[in-house]
Design a protein around this motif. Structure first.
Motif, PDB file in Angstrom:
ATOM      1  N   PHE A 202       0.815  -1.265   0.106  1.00 37.47           N
ATOM      2  CA  PHE A 202      -0.123   0.136   0.100  1.00 37.47           C
ATOM      3  C   PHE A 202       0.684   1.221   0.012  1.00 37.47           C
ATOM      4  CE2 PHE A 202      -2.521   3.416   1.975  1.00 37.47           C
ATOM      5  CZ  PHE A 202      -3.713   3.350   1.063  1.00 37.47           C
ATOM      6  N   VAL A 203       1.756   1.258   0.874  1.00 40.82           N
ATOM      7  CA  VAL A 203       2.610   2.297   0.891  1.00 40.82           C
ATOM      8  C   VAL A 203       3.591   2.612   0.075  1.00 40.82           C
ATOM      9  CG1 VAL A 203       4.608   3.569   2.418  1.00 40.82           C
ATOM     10  CG2 VAL A 203       2.484   2.634   3.426  1.00 40.82           C
ATOM     11  N   LYS A 204       4.106   1.575  -0.602  1.00 37.69           N
ATOM     12  CA  LYS A 204       5.452   1.673  -1.756  1.00 37.69           C
ATOM     13  C   LYS A 204       4.553   1.678  -3.126  1.00 37.69           C
ATOM     14  CE  LYS A 204       8.571  -0.998   0.953  1.00 37.69           C
ATOM     15  NZ  LYS A 204       9.213  -2.287   1.255  1.00 37.69           N
ATOM     16  N   LYS A 205       3.548   1.032  -3.514  1.00 34.70           N
ATOM     17  CA  LYS A 205       2.949   1.057  -4.739  1.00 34.70           C
ATOM     18  C   LYS A 205       1.522   1.765  -4.764  1.00 34.70           C
ATOM     19  CE  LYS A 205       2.130  -1.994  -8.644  1.00 34.70           C
ATOM     20  NZ  LYS A 205       2.507  -3.207  -9.000  1.00 34.70           N
ATOM     21  N   CYS A 206       0.523   0.976  -3.915  1.00 34.58           N
ATOM     22  CA  CYS A 206      -0.799   1.582  -4.175  1.00 34.58           C
ATOM     23  C   CYS A 206      -1.133   2.988  -4.113  1.00 34.58           C
ATOM     24  CB  CYS A 206      -1.800   0.824  -3.238  1.00 34.58           C
ATOM     25  SG  CYS A 206      -3.360   1.274  -3.545  1.00 34.58           S
ATOM     26  N   LEU A 207      -0.653   3.723  -3.049  1.00 29.66           N
ATOM     27  CA  LEU A 207      -1.090   5.093  -2.645  1.00 29.66           C
ATOM     28  C   LEU A 207      -0.144   6.169  -3.598  1.00 29.66           C
ATOM     29  CD1 LEU A 207      -2.409   6.854  -0.768  1.00 29.66           C
ATOM     30  CD2 LEU A 207      -0.543   6.895   0.736  1.00 29.66           C
ATOM     31  N   PRO A 208       1.039   5.792  -4.043  1.00 31.42           N
ATOM     32  CA  PRO A 208       1.860   6.467  -4.868  1.00 31.42           C
ATOM     33  C   PRO A 208       1.175   6.537  -6.245  1.00 31.42           C
ATOM     34  CG  PRO A 208       3.246   5.115  -3.364  1.00 31.42           C
ATOM     35  CD  PRO A 208       1.956   4.814  -3.083  1.00 31.42           C
ATOM     36  N   GLN A 209       0.569   5.173  -6.797  1.00 29.77           N
ATOM     37  CA  GLN A 209       0.308   5.312  -8.035  1.00 29.77           C
ATOM     38  C   GLN A 209      -1.001   5.885  -8.030  1.00 29.77           C
ATOM     39  OE1 GLN A 209       0.416   1.052  -9.354  1.00 29.77           O
ATOM     40  NE2 GLN A 209       2.438   1.370 -10.518  1.00 29.77           N
ATOM     41  N   VAL A 210      -1.887   5.773  -7.084  1.00 31.98           N
ATOM     42  CA  VAL A 210      -2.994   6.642  -7.192  1.00 31.98           C
ATOM     43  C   VAL A 210      -2.713   8.174  -7.234  1.00 31.98           C
ATOM     44  CG1 VAL A 210      -5.152   7.153  -5.999  1.00 31.98           C
ATOM     45  CG2 VAL A 210      -4.634   4.815  -6.241  1.00 31.98           C
ATOM     46  N   GLU A 211      -1.802   8.495  -6.512  1.00 30.13           N
ATOM     47  CA  GLU A 211      -1.355   9.940  -6.610  1.00 30.13           C
ATOM     48  C   GLU A 211      -0.805  10.104  -8.176  1.00 30.13           C
ATOM     49  OE1 GLU A 211      -0.611  13.608  -5.358  1.00 30.13           O
ATOM     50  OE2 GLU A 211      -0.761  11.961  -3.592  1.00 30.13           O
ATOM     51  N   GLU A 212      -0.135   9.321  -8.858  1.00 30.82           N
ATOM     52  CA  GLU A 212       0.125   9.625 -10.053  1.00 30.82           C
ATOM     53  C   GLU A 212      -0.998   9.675 -11.076  1.00 30.82           C
ATOM     54  OE1 GLU A 212       4.447   7.060  -9.874  1.00 30.82           O
ATOM     55  OE2 GLU A 212       2.632   6.221 -10.670  1.00 30.82           O
TER      56      GLU A 212
END
Length: 588
Positions: A202-212
């Motif tokens: 969640f911290v390394k991929k999911c949340l940053p990708q939704v930000e992107e």
């Protein structure tokens, strides 16, 4: 206009097959947006547009449901999952090295959606396989870093949508990720052999990708989260907060989970039969698979697309229809052709589809369906009456005029009333090949008696979900014909010896009617049908597991008016007996 926002959690439905252990169904509150491109207020395009394009496209598309010499039948985006081919993560990641979609044409796809009459496009930015179809800095398993193509198609498609005046948005699988350590269904250890948790994913991929995806592609109309499973509420809330921060005018799909979405999404491939309140969408696909499957040539015809679209609009919702491009990026020609042909009809009759209200009958009619705009009814006639008489039951508001439309022109139609029915005098031949439209002007807002009327010349089906049951249960059931190809029914089941389902009907033409039942079960079943205060008929047939229609017999209605008809399971395996609906056809 429809209610602003209804958050829905579709509990109690038991998903058979796909990720049942994740409890996906408890949080499948699904939905879609009707926006009017990028300057629309939040939810307006969803509310007024009523029709959108869904696109499932990814690494899985180049396999087309074939791995080696074996074909796997079902939805293509699940091909790596153990329920299908069970491709190991390392092997699946190698597919990126051969993904080179030279035939992808964003302008072609946006033009196709526009020609189809759709108002926005939602495309898979990352599906459950974890592969990002855009230039992601959060994870190198993406289309720009690991494929020979090395382009970001999402920038091209976002620009193409804006050029065509379409809205744009992303699908994002926020809970399932089968290739990133810690993602639901993914590896339990990272590349260094250390244990990975969902927090890591969640911290390394999911949340940053939704930000992107909410920061790098201009204004977007919708973020379509999917399959939340048992994802904790606080995680979903963080994702929704990111969307709200970066895209304040965008909607969040109901499948975000925990009631945090903006609208309800129904089950996959499910078009409702009864009006649904609030803001909602049905998600469907042009054939049987969401992603491209090489063998799947079972395309919806232009007429079927319109039937399902108008059914959704008539029930008060939005219809999002999917295409699955091939691995090379091209769109299957038959899907494109059906979309264009149905779109030509929509261009001739936009008032039937866009910014309309639900049918006051709250269900389809034997010949078609109804949508409403102000004091006008639009009768979409799919099945033209051979007699030239179109029968409309239960309309209470006086009619001021009626005309049969042909594009921008209209021919005045005569009409009369009898026993609470309106009868329109139509020409012997339908003016349109796909769907003909009758525009009815009323003296005020439409008021109707929604009781099912038995059409004097067409078969009338009344589904069990419109009945009142005693000594039986009435509930929703879903199953898969193939993997991921969902079917659904609201059925009367768990019958007791004195159980019955009661239907109210309205008869215009007295006389004999041939009565049939659609049911499923095991072994031979005896069903009885009764007119309350009238005659009784019953018959035995061998049951079907697939809801076959079985004749029961002739039944007489001696005069015009309303009747109550009951259906009972009299003999056989009560436990497996399942009633879907009753059918009436006048004996000519």
């Amino acid at each position: 206009m429809k209610s602003k926002v209804i958050v829905a959690i579709m509990g109690a439905l038991l998903l058979q097959g796909i990720a049942a252990e994740q409890g996906m169904n408890e949080m499948w509150g699904e939905s879609t947006v009707k926006l009017r491109a990028e300057n629309a207020e939040r939810g307006q395009l969803f509310n007024d547009g009523n029709y959108a394009m869904f696109i499932h496209w990814g690494l899985y598309s180049q396999l087309g449901n074939q791995v080696g010499d074996k074909t796997y039948y079902g939805i293509g985006e699940w091909i790596m999952n153990p329920r299908m081919a069970g491709i190991p993560v390392a092997e699946y990641r190698k597919l990126a090295g051969t993904f080179n979609p030279q035939q992808f044409d964003a302008k072609f796809i946006a033009k196709l959606a526009k020609d189809a009459g759709m108002k926005y496009i939602i495309i898979t930015s990352k599906h459950h396989d974890g592969f990002a179809m855009y230039d992601s800095k959060a994870c190198d398993f993406n289309i720009t870093k690991t494929t020979p193509w090395a382009k970001d198609p999402m920038h091209e498609l976002a620009a193409a949508c804006r050029a065509e005046g379409l809205g744009f948005g992303f699908y994002y699988s926020h809970n399932q990720d089968w290739t990133f350590p810690g993602g639901n269904g993914g590896p339990k250890v990272d590349a260094d052999g250390k244990s990975a948790t969902f927090d890591d994913y969640f911290v390394k991929k999911c949340l940053p990708q939704v930000e992107e995806i909410t920061s790098n592609y201009g204004p977007i109309e919708l973020v379509w989260f999917d399959t939340p499973g048992k994802m904790p509420k606080e995680y979903v809330q963080q994702l929704v907060d990111v969307v709200r921060k970066n895209q304040p005018n965008a909607l969040v799909s109901g499948r975000a989970g925990h009631g945090l979405g903006d609208y309800q999404s129904l089950g996959d491939m499910e078009v409702p039969h009864k009006n649904v309140k609030g803001m909602w969408e049905a998600v469907d696909t042009t054939n049987d698979s969401w992603a491209y499957a090489w063998y799947d040539e079972y395309w919806k015809t232009p007429k079927e697309i319109l039937r399902r679209l108008i059914a959704c609009v008539g029930r008060g919702g939005t219809y999002m229809l999917n295409i699955g491009p091939r691995g090379d990026g091209s769109v299957p020609e038959r899907a494109a052709r059906a979309l264009r042909e149905s779109g030509e009809w929509i261009r001739s009759y936009p008032q039937v589809v866009y910014a309309t209200e639900a049918s006051p009958w709250e269900h389809a009619l034997p010949w078609g369906d109804v949508t409403v705009k102000g004091n006008k009814l639009y009768l979409s006639v799919f099945d033209w009456p051979a007699s030239g008489k179109l029968h409309l039951p239960g309309l209470k508001t006086p009619i001021t005029s009626a005309k049969l439309l042909k594009g921008n022109e209209g021919e005045t139609v005569k009409f009369s009333s009898a026993n609470g029915w309106t009868i329109f005098e139509l020409p012997p031949v339908a003016p349109e090949k796909l769907v003909s439209v009758l525009e009815v002007d009323l003296a005020g807002a439409p008021e109707v008696d929604p009781t099912f009327g038995l059409d004097p010349e067409m078969e009338t089906e009344v589904l069990a979900e419109f009945s009142t049951v005693e000594g039986a249960d009435l509930s929703h059931k879903r199953w898969m014909e193939k993997f991921g190809e969902w079917k659904a029914v609201m059925h009367a089941h768990n019958w007791t010896a004195d159980g019955k389902a009661m239907f109210e009907i309205n008869v215009l033409k007295p006389g004999d009617y041939n009565v049939s039942l659609t049911y499923a079960g095991e072994g031979r079943l005896v069903w009885g049908v009764d007119v309350v205060g009238g005659e009784h008929i019953q018959n035995q047939q061998n049951s079907s597991h697939n809801y076959q229609k079985f004749p029961i017999g002739w039944m007489n209605f001696p005069k015009p008016g309303k009747y109550k008809v009951t259906v009972s399971c009299l003999e056989g395996d009560f436990k497996t007996s399942s009633l879907k609906g009753i059918h009436f056809m006048s004996v000519q």
